[in-house]
Design a protein around this motif. Sequence first.
Motif, PDB file in Angstrom:
ATOM      1  N   TRP A 195      -0.185  -7.751 -37.014  1.00  0.00           N
ATOM      2  CA  TRP A 195      -1.063  -7.261 -38.071  1.00  0.00           C
ATOM      3  C   TRP A 195      -1.821  -6.042 -37.567  1.00  0.00           C
ATOM      4  N   TYR A 225     -12.459  -3.606 -44.578  1.00  0.00           N
ATOM      5  CA  TYR A 225     -11.223  -3.549 -43.818  1.00  0.00           C
ATOM      6  C   TYR A 225     -10.023  -3.814 -44.708  1.00  0.00           C
ATOM      7  N   LEU A 255     -13.312  -9.153 -37.717  1.00  0.00           N
ATOM      8  CA  LEU A 255     -11.865  -9.322 -37.549  1.00  0.00           C
ATOM      9  C   LEU A 255     -11.525  -9.788 -36.139  1.00  0.00           C
ATOM     10  N   CYS A 301      -4.867  -3.641 -38.572  1.00  0.00           N
ATOM     11  CA  CYS A 301      -6.040  -3.680 -39.445  1.00  0.00           C
ATOM     12  C   CYS A 301      -6.773  -2.347 -39.381  1.00  0.00           C
ATOM     13  N   VAL A 323      -5.966  -5.428 -44.050  1.00  0.00           N
ATOM     14  CA  VAL A 323      -5.111  -6.135 -43.099  1.00  0.00           C
ATOM     15  C   VAL A 323      -3.669  -5.934 -43.528  1.00  0.00           C
TER      16      VAL A 323
END
Length: 165
Positions: free
Chosen positions: A88, A73, A152, A90, A75
């Motif tokens: 945020w 991932y 996440l 992601c 961010v």
Amino acid sequence: MSANSPEPLRRVDVVLLKAGRTKIRYEAGLLTDDGNRVTVRAPWAGEGVRDFGFVRFEPGDVFTEHYWRDRWYAVKEVRSSDGTLKGWYCDITRPATLDGAELVVEDLDLDLWVSADGTEVLRLDEDEFEESGLRERDPAAASAATTALDELDTLAHTQQWPPSS
């Protein structure tokens, strides 16, 4: 340049691939590279305003983006032109590679949004992921992608946000 002058930011091109093709390419300033996590900063690279309903990305927004060489991932901290934290965004991606001046990541369709105050956590594009055929083409990558999204999501819901190096 004097010893007290900050070094100019090294420029890199962030290359986001999707289904083997370049989805977007933009220039960013390299803030840090610790050998595993690469952090860059760039202005909103999209065309005009993109309104998702839960957030608007617009000219003047600044993205501080964290990519890992060992995580599935990226961010991206999103701030408005006045510095106000929006939240945020992601992307679930294959681990990043930095080759010379190119930071390359492959988007795997899954996304997560976390609002600035942490009260809104949205799993996005799960339908696109299912339609992508990744589960059939590359089951290991599909499994890593869904695990990354779950990780996440858990971090965001347990106040361990944003993820650290």
